[in-house]
Design an enzyme around this catalytic site. Structure first.
Site, PDB file in Angstrom:
ATOM      1  N   GLY A 245       0.821  -1.193   0.000  1.00 46.08           N
ATOM      2  CA  GLY A 245       0.000   0.000   0.000  1.00 46.08           C
ATOM      3  C   GLY A 245       0.861   1.250   0.000  1.00 46.08           C
ATOM      4  O   GLY A 245       2.070   1.186   0.245  1.00 46.08           O
TER       5      GLY A 245
ATOM      6  N   GLY B  26      -0.057  -4.835   0.559  1.00 39.63           N
ATOM      7  CA  GLY B  26      -1.325  -4.755  -0.151  1.00 39.63           C
ATOM      8  C   GLY B  26      -1.392  -5.638  -1.371  1.00 39.63           C
ATOM      9  O   GLY B  26      -2.464  -6.125  -1.747  1.00 39.63           O
TER      10      GLY B  26
ATOM     11  N   GLU C 218       5.727  -5.745   7.361  1.00 36.03           N
ATOM     12  CA  GLU C 218       5.070  -4.779   8.251  1.00 36.03           C
ATOM     13  C   GLU C 218       5.817  -4.522   9.555  1.00 36.03           C
ATOM     14  O   GLU C 218       5.801  -3.400  10.074  1.00 36.03           O
ATOM     15  CB  GLU C 218       3.641  -5.242   8.551  1.00 36.03           C
ATOM     16  CG  GLU C 218       2.673  -5.082   7.388  1.00 36.03           C
ATOM     17  CD  GLU C 218       2.823  -6.162   6.333  1.00 36.03           C
ATOM     18  OE1 GLU C 218       2.246  -6.007   5.237  1.00 36.03           O
ATOM     19  OE2 GLU C 218       3.529  -7.167   6.586  1.00 36.03           O
TER      20      GLU C 218
ATOM     21  N   ASP D 111      -1.249  -7.676   7.638  1.00 33.31           N
ATOM     22  CA  ASP D 111      -2.699  -7.539   7.486  1.00 33.31           C
ATOM     23  C   ASP D 111      -3.146  -8.138   6.150  1.00 33.31           C
ATOM     24  O   ASP D 111      -2.607  -9.149   5.729  1.00 33.31           O
ATOM     25  CB  ASP D 111      -3.101  -6.063   7.627  1.00 33.31           C
ATOM     26  CG  ASP D 111      -2.515  -5.175   6.545  1.00 33.31           C
ATOM     27  OD1 ASP D 111      -1.447  -5.516   5.991  1.00 33.31           O
ATOM     28  OD2 ASP D 111      -3.121  -4.127   6.243  1.00 33.31           O
TER      29      ASP D 111
END
Length: 482
Positions: free
Chosen positions: A98, A149, A172, A180
């Site tokens: 992302g 992402g 992350e 996530d």
């Protein structure tokens, strides 16, 4: 080319629609969204999504999500759309994550900016949940960087194709966040403790090892992807073919384009390294993992250097991220796919308020050489007491955060099309425990089940060498079995 499917004649009548549940509340594109960050293409029965930000490694943002979402809904309803392919523009990345820089900048605006960031994750997770429960065949070309992402757009697909350029990671913990995009569902289902290891260390898996580890379902050379894409466009399904039948045809089609696994790139996460990963990363708290790694250092095994390197790696990660991530992976084993995204949304909103995210992103994207060391809060793993309830606030429901609403109520507790992936340890164990197979027969059985797919024998042989012994009758015996 031999294949039990037919070439699509564009003049043939439309195909029957696959059954779907009601889809509602689909996000719409905004007039301020840039026009060409995603490119769509139709060719016969093929629908293609191309992430088109190559200068930013096709990093995902809200504009792209708002474009992709309604197209997927439209194609799921369409009788003319047979297969969906998602890929990235250029030769460097499928999607490298992302746009975290934008999120970090928003977070520095205070509560209002942090809420905007949480809204982005809500949008992203809604799309990921829809992809994970999609009712049309969906194929992800994981060619190049596939991180963050980009993992959410690919990892829940029934077909995930790695190439010699694939670099997979969940990075992350290096930026003060947590794995996530549904990683809470995928990582605990990886064999042994590999998922925990990848989540905590952010270690990269590359090329054929993305396939060997089960992250990808297939490995192709990148030069084969255009031909495969054209061939998928030609597929025609019978009106009465169910999802399993359609996926089986696609699986055979993919196999037409294999060119062999590269020489000189052995299975990385196997053998003694894999045993060490399981010894160290099966623990349920960070302190025990650190102790296990130190013991590995002192045991004079071949994994001594790996243990030292891993200890150094963990010392550089956000202590908050490490503790929250480990607890996340342990309790997420019982979450359904939809609950996974609900719970991750709660976690993401809390991390947007935590200083480690801005600190980690700023340090990671800094142009200084060498890059600055992030100033984590707390600063070191030893600053968090093992028996404290440090992670507890991250897993409490935030009252003023609205529930994440999905566009469909579909849900499941296990991947419905896992059979199209590579054999897992539990798959091999189930056959071995029947007590009537030699190692060679077990390998042959799986190669047969996978229609001779390249690399299957390598995966099964590694599991058998590590997890079985051979009795006096030549039969494979699962270790620790009397």
């Amino acid at each position: 080319m031999p294949l039990r499917s037919k070439i699509l004649n564009p003049r043939v009548a439309p195909q029957a629609q696959m059954s779907t549940s009601t889809v509602q509340g689909v996000p719409k594109e905004l007039h301020t969204d840039p026009p060409r960050d995603v490119v769509f293409n139709n060719l016969y029965g093929l629908r293609t999504i191309e992430l088109n930000r190559p200068e930013k490694f096709n990093s995902l943002n809200g504009s792209m999500i708002r474009k992709i979402f309604p197209r997927l809904v439209e194609w799921e309803k369409s009788d003319m759309a047979n297969v969906i392919v998602i890929k990235g523009a250029g030769d460097r990345a499928f999607c490298a994550g992302g746009d975290v820089q934008e999120l970090a900048e928003q977070n520095q605006e205070g509560p209002e900016g942090q809420r905007k960031s949480a809204d982005y994750f809500a949008l992203e997770y809604q799309l990921d949940q829809y992809i994970a429960t999609y009712q049309k065949p969906y194929v992800a070309f994981m060619d190049g960087f596939t991180m963050g992402g980009g993992v959410g757009l690919s990892i829940h697909a029934p077909f995930r194709i790695a190439t010699e350029r694939t670099i997979f990671a969940m990075p992350e913990t290096t930026i003060g966040f947590f794995p996530d995009v549904g990683a809470s569902f995928f990582l605990p289902r990886m064999s042994g403790s590999i998922g925990t290891y990848l989540a905590l260390t952010s270690d990269r898996v590359t090329g054929p090892n993305v396939f060997y580890s089960g992250i990808a379902t297939h490995y192709l050379h990148s030069t084969s992807l255009p031909g495969l894409e054209s061939r998928l466009a030609e597929l025609r399904f019978k009106d009465y073919d169910g999802m399993e039948d359609r996926l089986a045809i696609i699986e055979m089609t993919i196999e037409e384009y294999v060119t062999g696994l590269p020489h000189g790139e052995p299975l990385k996460l196997g053998g003694e390294l894999r045993e060490a990963i399981d010894r160290c990363f099966s623990k349920n708290n960070i302190a025990d993992i650190i102790t296990a790694l130190r013991n590995e250092q002192e045991a004079q095994r071949s994994t001594e250097h790996w243990a030292s390197k891993t200890l150094d790696t963990l010392s550089k990660r956000s202590p908050t991220s490490l503790h929250v991530t480990l607890r996340q992976l342990r309790i997420a084993r019982g979450w359904s796919i939809s609950e996974t995204f609900q719970r991750e949304y709660q976690l993401a909103a809390k991390f947007m308020k935590h200083p480690d995210f801005v600190e980690g992103v700023t340090a990671r994207l800094s142009k200084e050489k060498p890059k600055p060391t992030p100033k984590w809060q707390p600063a070191a793993l030893m600053d968090i007491e093992p028996d404290s309830n440090f992670t507890e606030p991250f897993f409490r429901t935030t009252e003023n955060l609205p529930d994440l609403t999905f566009v469909t109520d579909r849900d499941y507790s296990q991947y419905p099309y896992q059979s199209f992936g590579v054999p897992t340890e539990s798959d091999v164990e189930a056959i071995v425990r029947e007590g009537r197979w030699s190692r060679r027969e077990v390998r042959q059985e799986f190669v047969k089940k996978k229609n001779g797919r390249q690399g299957i024998s390598t995966i099964v042989d590694e599991i058998l060498a590590r997890k079985t012994t051979v009795n006096e009758d030549g039969k494979a015996i699962w270790k620790n079995e009397e």
